[in-house]
Design an enzyme around this catalytic site. Structure first.
Site, short mmCIF file in Angstrom:
data_model
loop_
_atom_site.label_atom_id
_atom_site.label_comp_id
_atom_site.label_asym_id
_atom_site.label_seq_id
_atom_site.Cartn_x
_atom_site.Cartn_y
_atom_site.Cartn_z
N ASP A 44 0.84 -1.20 0.00
CA ASP A 44 0.00 0.00 0.00
C ASP A 44 0.88 1.26 0.00
O ASP A 44 0.36 2.38 -0.11
CB ASP A 44 -1.03 0.00 1.14
CG ASP A 44 -0.40 -0.02 2.52
OD1 ASP A 44 0.82 -0.20 2.62
OD2 ASP A 44 -1.15 0.14 3.51
N GLU A 181 9.28 -4.15 10.55
CA GLU A 181 9.69 -2.86 9.97
C GLU A 181 10.26 -1.93 11.05
O GLU A 181 9.61 -1.69 12.09
CB GLU A 181 8.49 -2.19 9.26
CG GLU A 181 8.89 -0.84 8.65
CD GLU A 181 7.93 -0.30 7.60
OE1 GLU A 181 6.98 -1.00 7.22
OE2 GLU A 181 8.16 0.83 7.15
O1 KIV Z 1 3.65 -1.15 1.58
C1 KIV Z 1 4.81 -1.54 1.59
O2 KIV Z 1 5.63 -1.24 0.70
C2 KIV Z 1 5.24 -2.37 2.71
C3 KIV Z 1 6.69 -2.70 2.81
C4 KIV Z 1 7.48 -1.52 3.17
C5 KIV Z 1 6.92 -3.83 3.74
O3 KIV Z 1 4.45 -2.74 3.50
#
Ligand code: KIV
Length: 264
Positions: A44, A181
């Protein structure tokens, strides 16, 4: 080449590091897949990277499905995981089940990812119980940006215990892997050793079972802001700008199109 599935990813733990990159469209998904990445994530983060929103909060289910469909059309090898956007799984377990089912059914993606640990345990379990593989996401969860007061490292000091509980909850709920994260390196190592499912780190140090980055960051397309954990492997923004400037000059000077690029 073997098609990557959710069980294949779980089975890589302790044997082989997992590579994951975001992909949001047909062209970049094809490039990522041709290079043999294990997981293509329709993140997202496309809200910021592709659509220009300031956070991921406004992203809709329709936008996620639209982009995931394009990615699925390009990918032959990688596992395609699609992010459940904000408000698609937080209101009730029933809504979460319907939306997770919709996202895999309508896009062709093979798994969903959602943010949250202990408080999402029941939701993850319910989605897994209807045979949709779930990737967890704990630590810095961008959809919680307003509660967190910004994009900050999570799990420092006494918060570490809570993050360990989150990781255990995601595993117990049946997730096939979990993204960590922006978590201190030592804590990410501890969680990785504790869990039997793979951890996939972003800003979580080298001891996770795999790594994920945003495609546009890796390619140097994202502009001047670069978080500490990002490594750019190319400078495509500069290459593209240079190429466009040359094109403009050639058009203005009448150098392009030349005889080679004209019909006779
Ligand atoms: O939306 C995204 O790109 C993510 C990654 C950073 C893990 O969730």
């Amino acid at each position: 080449m073997e098609k990557v599935t959710a069980p294949v990813i779980t089975g890589k733990k302790g044997k082989e590091k997992i590579s994951m990159l975001t992909a949001y469209d047909f062209v970049t998904a094809g490039i990522v897949d041709d290079a043999a990445v294990d997981i293509a994530l329709v993140g997202d983060s496309l809200g910021q990277i592709i659509l220009g929103y300031s956070t991921t909060v406004p992203v809709t289910i329709e936008e996620m499905i639209h982009h995931a469909k394009a990615v699925v059309r390009a990918v032959k090898h990688a596992l395609v995981v699609v992010d459940m956007p904000f408000l698609s799984y937080q209101v009730s377990v029933e809504e979460a089940k319907r939306n997770a089912g919709r996202m895999v059914k309508e896009s062709g993606a093979e798994a969903v990812k959602l943010e949250g640990g202990v408080r999402m345990k029941e939701t993850i379990k319910a989605i897994v119980d209807m045979d949709v593989p779930v990737m967890g996401h704990i630590g810095l969860t961008p959809q919680s940006v307003y509660r967190m007061g910004g994009y900050k490292v999570q799990g420092k000091g006494p918060e570490a215990r809570k993050l360990i509980e989150d990781a255990k909850a995601v595993e117990e709920a049946g997730a096939f892997s979990v993204v960590l994260e922006c978590v201190p390196r030592q804590l990410a190592k501890e969680i990785t050793e504790l869990l039997s499912i793979p951890t996939i780190g972003i800003g979580a140090g080298p001891d996770c079972d795999g790594q994920v980055l945003v495609f546009h960051d890796v390619m140097g397309l994202s502009g001047s802001f670069r978080p500490k954990f990002v490594k750019a492997y190319a400078d495509l923004r500069k290459s593209m700008t240079d190429a466009i400037k040359t094109y403009i000059d050639e058009v203005k000077e009448g150098v392009f199109p030349d005889d080679e690029h004209s019909f006779h």
